[in-house]
Design a protein around this motif. Structure first.
Motif, short mmCIF file in Angstrom:
data_model
loop_
_atom_site.label_atom_id
_atom_site.label_comp_id
_atom_site.label_asym_id
_atom_site.label_seq_id
_atom_site.Cartn_x
_atom_site.Cartn_y
_atom_site.Cartn_z
N HIS A 99 -9.21 8.60 9.99
CA HIS A 99 -8.07 7.87 10.56
C HIS A 99 -6.75 8.57 10.25
O HIS A 99 -6.47 8.85 9.08
CB HIS A 99 -8.10 6.44 10.01
CG HIS A 99 -6.92 5.62 10.40
ND1 HIS A 99 -6.41 5.57 11.67
CD2 HIS A 99 -6.14 4.77 9.66
CE1 HIS A 99 -5.37 4.76 11.71
NE2 HIS A 99 -5.18 4.26 10.49
N LEU A 100 -5.97 8.82 11.30
CA LEU A 100 -4.61 9.33 11.10
C LEU A 100 -3.70 8.12 10.96
O LEU A 100 -3.48 7.39 11.93
CB LEU A 100 -4.17 10.19 12.29
CG LEU A 100 -2.69 10.63 12.29
CD1 LEU A 100 -2.40 11.66 11.20
CD2 LEU A 100 -2.29 11.21 13.64
N SER A 152 0.05 21.54 17.39
CA SER A 152 -0.25 20.14 17.75
C SER A 152 -1.63 19.73 17.24
O SER A 152 -2.53 20.55 17.09
CB SER A 152 -0.21 20.00 19.27
OG SER A 152 -0.59 18.70 19.64
N ILE A 153 -1.78 18.43 16.94
CA ILE A 153 -3.10 17.92 16.56
C ILE A 153 -3.55 16.82 17.53
O ILE A 153 -4.38 15.98 17.19
CB ILE A 153 -3.13 17.39 15.10
CG1 ILE A 153 -2.04 16.31 14.89
CG2 ILE A 153 -3.00 18.51 14.09
CD1 ILE A 153 -2.32 15.40 13.70
N TRP A 202 -6.61 13.60 17.23
CA TRP A 202 -6.39 12.16 17.41
C TRP A 202 -5.49 11.97 18.62
O TRP A 202 -4.39 12.54 18.66
CB TRP A 202 -5.71 11.54 16.18
CG TRP A 202 -6.59 11.39 14.99
CD1 TRP A 202 -7.52 10.43 14.75
CD2 TRP A 202 -6.60 12.26 13.83
NE1 TRP A 202 -8.12 10.61 13.53
CE2 TRP A 202 -7.57 11.73 12.94
CE3 TRP A 202 -5.91 13.41 13.45
CZ2 TRP A 202 -7.86 12.32 11.72
CZ3 TRP A 202 -6.19 13.99 12.24
CH2 TRP A 202 -7.15 13.45 11.38
N GLU A 203 -5.91 11.20 19.54
CA GLU A 203 -5.14 11.00 20.78
C GLU A 203 -3.72 10.49 20.49
O GLU A 203 -2.76 10.89 21.11
CB GLU A 203 -5.91 10.01 21.69
CG GLU A 203 -5.23 9.60 22.96
CD GLU A 203 -4.97 10.76 23.93
OE1 GLU A 203 -4.12 10.60 24.82
OE2 GLU A 203 -5.65 11.83 23.79
N GLN A 220 4.17 13.03 17.76
CA GLN A 220 4.77 14.34 17.99
C GLN A 220 5.94 14.25 18.97
O GLN A 220 6.95 14.94 18.82
CB GLN A 220 3.68 15.32 18.44
CG GLN A 220 2.74 15.61 17.28
CD GLN A 220 1.52 16.46 17.61
OE1 GLN A 220 0.86 16.93 16.72
NE2 GLN A 220 1.20 16.63 18.88
N ARG A 221 5.82 13.36 19.93
CA ARG A 221 6.90 13.14 20.87
C ARG A 221 8.11 12.54 20.15
O ARG A 221 9.25 12.89 20.40
CB ARG A 221 6.40 12.17 21.96
CG ARG A 221 7.18 12.24 23.24
CD ARG A 221 6.46 11.44 24.30
NE ARG A 221 7.40 10.64 25.05
CZ ARG A 221 7.05 9.58 25.77
NH1 ARG A 221 5.78 9.20 25.82
NH2 ARG A 221 7.95 8.91 26.44
#
Lengths: 598, 175
Positions: B49-50, B94-95, B99-100, B106-107
Motif C-alpha cells: 500500500h502506498l 514516476s511510479i 500504484w494507479e 505526482q500531479r
C-alpha cells in the motif's frame, strides 16, 4: 476541437440542474477530530499582546487591538489578537509561535452567521460557544518550538579560579553564541517600555542576527552611551518581561548588548557613530559628578554642541560604577572604554574638585549657562543598633571605595556583613577575595532582614557569593553588635518574620524567641545609601522645591525649580545605572530646550 | 523491520536508516535506485500500500525531499522512503505504474512544488490551483504573505497596533 468544447461546456453544465445535489446538510452534526484546527481560543489573562501571532500569520489575518478591561502595563501591551476568518487558513502557526501558550484552536469548525463582519472577532474577549471546549489544536510540546526556549549558556570563570582575584568572571559570548541567542528573539518589543532608557532592544538584537555590529552600536548609543558598562552590570529589568521567558529562558539581553560593545573597537567609535564633526553652540554646561547620569548628560549635550565640564570629587571618573562595583563584575578597562569615548567628544573632567569647598555652586551658575547635578548616593546608612559606633563597624560603600583607591582596608578573619542587596554582595565577595589572598581562607557571612526569596540582590550574585565560600544567611534582624573594648565580638540577631506590611510599607516583624549569634571580629553595614546635598547652600536649598524626605523635585525635563539647575541619577530616581543614564539623557534634552528658549 | 532492512541492503544501496518507532522507519535512497527499491518493497517484501507521497523544500540545502510512505498490511508496519532531488530542474521518475493513485500525488507535487514526473498521466494539468502564474506555492521562496496582501483586498475597518509603539503611547508618551 478544444475551442468547440469551450463554447459548448457552459450549456452542457445545465444538465446538472436537475440532479440530486452531491452535498447535503450534515445530518449527524458530527464533532471534528480531537486535534482538528477550528476556531481560535485565547486565554486573554495569559496573553500579553506580544503580537508574534500577527507577525507569523502568512495571510495577514490577525490584528492587535485594544480590549476593554485589559490594561497596558509592564510586560503586557494591553492589546489582544483579532482574527479575520475571511483570511485565516487554519494553519496554526499563530498557535505554534505563541510565547505564552495562551492561543489555541478549538475543534469547532461549523458556524453559520448572516453577517460577514461577525467572522472577525477577538478570541477570548468575545464569548463563543467553543471557548470551553478542551479538544482542538494546542502548541505541540518539546521539540516542536519555532524558537529555542533555552538560553545560550554563558561561560564563567570557575569559583576556584576567581576567588582569589578580581578578574572578570563572565566571559562574554562568541559570535556563534551571540547569533544563536539573538535568533531566539521574536522581536515583539514588549521589553522596550520596561527598560528605563527605552532602548531599541529588538533592533540591536536584529543587528546581531544580521551580523551588522556597527548598526548595533548606533542603536545602543541612541539611548545609552555606556553600553560596555550596562552590558555587564545593568539590572536588566527588560529580561523579566521578555515574552520568550514565559515558557523558556528570557533572552540574554544584557549579554547581547555587551557582545555588540565588545566587538566594536574603541578607535572606530567616532567613525561608526558619525561624531567626528560636532557643531559647537558656544554654550557651556557644568556637570557635578561623573557617574552614569552625569556622563550620559555630558554625552548627549556634547552631541548637541554644548561644551561640558564635569566636576568630580574623586581622582577618577565613573562614580559608583568605579567606586561601588567591584572589578570582577566591571573591569576598569571596559569602564574606561565608555568614558574615554565620551571624553573624546570634547567633554572635560576636573578631578578632585568638591563643590561647596573648592568651588561653589554659585560660581558654577555664574560661569556656565546651565548646571546638571548627579551626585548620587554615597553615604552609607546605619542600622543604628547598639554597637554600630564602634570603630570596627564599617560602611560597605566606604570600604569598596577604598579598595578601588588602592588603600589598605581593615581586614579581619571573621567578618559579618549586614545587608541583602547588590552592594552587600559586592562587599561580601570583595572581602572574601581579600581574605583568601591574605589568610588563605574565606570567613565572611552576610545576613539580611529579607528572607532568601525576597532578597533584593540579583539571584546570581547570591549564588556566586556562595560558590566563593561566603556564607549567606538571610532572614535575620540585627539586635546588637557585641563589643569588648577595642574588639568586636559579633552580631546578635532575631528571626525576621516579614519585612513589609500589607501596604508594602517597611515594617519588619520579628520572632524575639528565635535568636542567633554570628561571631565576628569586624562588622560591615550595607543596608542602603543616602545622599549628601551639603554642596547646596542653605539659603538656596530653602528656595528649591523639595519633598518632605529632602529629595529635590524635578519636572519631566529633570529641571529643578531653580531653572538653571537640572538633576538626575540616584538622587532623583533609581538607584541603578540605567535610570541614571535615562535621566541624564532626558536632562540633556531639557537643558537644550531651556537654553534654546532662553 | 530490521530484517527487512538487512534484506534490502543486500540488493540496494541504502544511504541511511532511522527507526522512528517500533512500527515506523525511514530510509534514504538515491534518486537512481529509489524506484527499483520501492518496486522490490512492493513485490517481494509485501509493502502493498502506498500511503502517501509528499515533499519538503530544504531550500538551504538546495534540494527537495520526497517521501514515499509504504504500508505492510500483514506486518502492520510503515516504511518511509526518502529521496533527495535537486531543486533546480526538479524531476523524479514516476511510479504511476506501481500504484494507479500515484499519478494524483505526482500531479499535486508538480503543481505545488514544481517537481516534474515525466510520463505520469495528466501531470501538467492544473490540479487545484486555477490560473496560477506565480512560482509553485509550496516552494519556500514563495512569499505567501506578499501574495495574500496583493491578491486579497483588506476588509474595511481593519486596524492594528505595534506593541512597542502602543506601549510608548500609553505608558511614556512624552519621552
Amino acid at each position: 476541437m478544444a475551442k468547440l468544447n469551450d463554447i459548448l461546456s457552459p450549456f452542457t453544465a445545465w444538465k446538472h440542474v436537475v440532479r440530486e445535489p452531491v452535498t447535503i446538510k450534515d445530518p449527524l452534526n458530527r464533532e471534528a477530530a480531537d486535534r482538528y484546527r477550528g476556531f481560535h481560543k485565547n486565554d486573554i489573562s495569559e496573553c500579553i499582546g506580544c503580537g508574534t501571532c500577527e507577525s507569523i500569520c502568512q495571510n495577514a489575518a490577525i490584528d492587535l487591538v485594544p480590549v476593554d478591561g485589559v490594561e497596558t502595563k509592564d510586560g503586557d501591551s494591553g492589546l489582544r489578537p483579532r482574527v479575520d476568518y475571511g483570511r485565516c487558513c487554519w494553519c496554526g502557526l499563530c498557535v505554534d509561535v505563541c510565547t505564552t501558550n495562551s492561543l489555541s484552536l478549538s475543534n469547532e469548525y461549523t458556524w453559520v452567521d448572516e453577517d460577514p463582519d461577525n467572522f472577525r472577532f477577538v478570541p477570548g474577549a468575545e464569548n463563543k460557544s467553543w471557548d470551553s471546549r478542551e479538544k482542538g489544536y494546542k502548541k505541540p510540546g518539546n521539540g516542536y518550538e519555532l524558537y529555542n526556549p533555552k538560553r545560550e549558556a554563558m561561560e564563567e570563570l570557575e569559583p576556584e579560579k576567581r576567588d582569589q582575584s578580581f578578574i572578570e568572571i563572565v566571559q562574554g559570548y562568541s559570535k556563534e553564541q551571540a547569533e544563536q541567542e539573538a535568533d531566539r528573539c521574536v522581536e515583539c518589543g514588549i521589553c522596550v517600555a520596561t527598560c528605563p532608557a527605552h532602548m531599541g532592544i529588538p533592533e540591536y538584537i536584529k543587528a546581531i542576527r544580521n551580523d551588522d555590529l556597527n548598526e548595533g552600536l548606533r542603536v545602543l548609543y541612541d539611548t545609552n552611551p555606556l553600553p560596555e558598562i550596562c552590558g555587564r552590570i545593568c539590572t536588566h529589568k527588560c529580561e523579566t518581561v521578555c515574552s520568550v521567558g514565559h515558557h523558556g529562558d528570557p533572552l540574554s539581553i544584557r549579554w547581547l548588548k555587551r557582545y555588540i560593545a565588545d566587538q566594536n573597537p574603541a578607535e572606530e567609535y567616532k567613525k561608526i557613530l558619525n561624531t567626528e564633526n560636532l557643531q559647537p553652540t558656544g554654550k557651556k554646561v557644568a556637570i557635578i559628578g561623573s557617574g552614569p547620569s552625569g556622563l550620559s548628560a555630558a554625552h548627549y549635550l556634547a552631541l548637541m554642541g554644548y561644551q561640558c565640564t564635569i566636576y568630580e570629587k574623586l581622582p577618577a571618573a565613573g562614580g559608583m560604577m568605579r567606586f561601588g562595583i567591584p572589578e570582577y563584575r566591571l573591569p576598569y578597562d571596559q569602564l574606561d572604554k565608555d568614558i574615554n569615548y565620551i571624553l573624546s567628544l570634547g567633554v572635560e573632567i576636573k578631578y578632585n574638585v568638591t563643590i561647596g569647598k573648592d568651588i561653589t555652586l554659585e560660581e558654577l551658575h555664574n560661569q556656565y549657562d546651565a548646571v546638571f547635578s548627579g551626585t548620587g548616593l554615597h553615604m552609607g546608612r546605619s542600622t543604628r543598633v547598639p554597637g554600630t559606633d564602634h570603630p570596627k563597624v564599617y560602611q560597605a560603600v566606604d570600604l569598596l571605595r577604598d579598595i578601588v583607591l588602592g588603600k589598605e582596608i581593615p581586614l579581619e578573619e571573621n567578618i559579618v556583613v549586614i545587608g541583602g542587596g547588590n552592594v552587600a554582595m559586592d562587599i561580601t565577595r570583595s572581602l572574601a577575595r581579600l581574605q583568601k589572598q591574605k589568610y588563605g581562607k574565606v570567613g565572611v557571612l552576610a545576613t539580611s532582614l529579607e528572607s532568601e526569596d525576597i532578597m533584593p540582590a540579583d539571584r546570581e550574585e547570591v549564588i556566586e557569593a556562595r560558590e566563593e565560600n561566603a556564607v549567606i544567611d538571610p532572614g535575620w534582624g540585627p539586635v546588637e553588635i557585641e563589643t569588648e573594648g577595642d574588639k568586636v565580638k559579633g552580631l546578635h540577631v532575631v528571626k525576621c518574620l516579614s519585612v513589609f506590611d500589607e501596604n508594602r510599607r517597611f515594617a519588619p516583624k520579628f520572632d524575639e524567641e528565635q535568636k542567633k549569634f554570628f561571631p565576628a571580629d569586624m562588622v560591615v553595614e550595607s543596608i542602603g545609601q543616602g545622599m549628601d546635598l551639603s554642596y547646596l547652600p542653605e539659603a538656596f536649598k530653602e528656595q528649591l522645591d523639595m519633598d518632605q524626605r529632602g529629595r529635590i523635585l524635578v519636572n519631566d525635563d529633570f529641571q529643578t525649580s531653580a531653572g538653571w539647575l537640572f538633576a538626575g541619577g540616584d538622587i532623583i530616581q533609581g538607584p541603578d545605572v540605567i535610570h541614571g543614564i535615562a535621566n541624564g539623557h532626558k536632562a540633556a534634552m531639557g537643558i537644550d530646550k531651556y537654553l534654546s528658549e532662553k | 523491520m530490521q530484517t527487512i532492512i538487512e534484506n534490502l541492503q543486500k540488493h540496494f544501496q541504502v544511504v541511511s536508516y532511522h527507526q522512528q518507532r517500533e512500527n515506523l522507519g525511514f530510509l534514504i535512497a538515491s534518486k537512481e535506485v529509489a524506484v527499483g527499491l520501492i518496486t522490490h518493497l512492493r513485490d517481494y517484501e509485501g509493502f502493498a500500500h502506498l500511503v502517501l507521497l509528499t515533499a519538503v523544500d530544504w531550500i538551504e540545502d538546495e534540494h527537495f525531499q520526497l517521501t514515499y510512505l509504504l504500508h505492510h498490511p500483514e506486518k502492520k508496519v510503515d516504511l518511509g522512503v526518502r529521496v533527495m532531488i535537486s531543486r533546480e530542474n526538479a524531476e523524479m521518475y514516476s511510479i504511476h505504474h506501481l500504484w494507479e493513485q500515484a499519478r494524483t500525488y505526482q500531479r499535486e507535487l508538480r503543481e505545488m512544488f514544481g517537481i516534474n514526473f515525466p510520463g505520469s498521466p495528466d501531470v501538467d494539468k492544473p490540479f487545484i490551483l486555477e490560473g496560477w502564474e506565480e512560482i509553485p506555492p509550496y516552494r519556500r521562496d514563495f512569499d505567501t504573505k506578499e501574495y495574500s496582501e496583493k491578491t486579497y483586498f483588506p476588509r474595511p475597518g481593519r486596524e492594528t497596533h505595534d506593541p512597542a509603539e502602543y506601549m510608548k503611547k500609553k505608558l511614556y508618551p512624552n519621552e
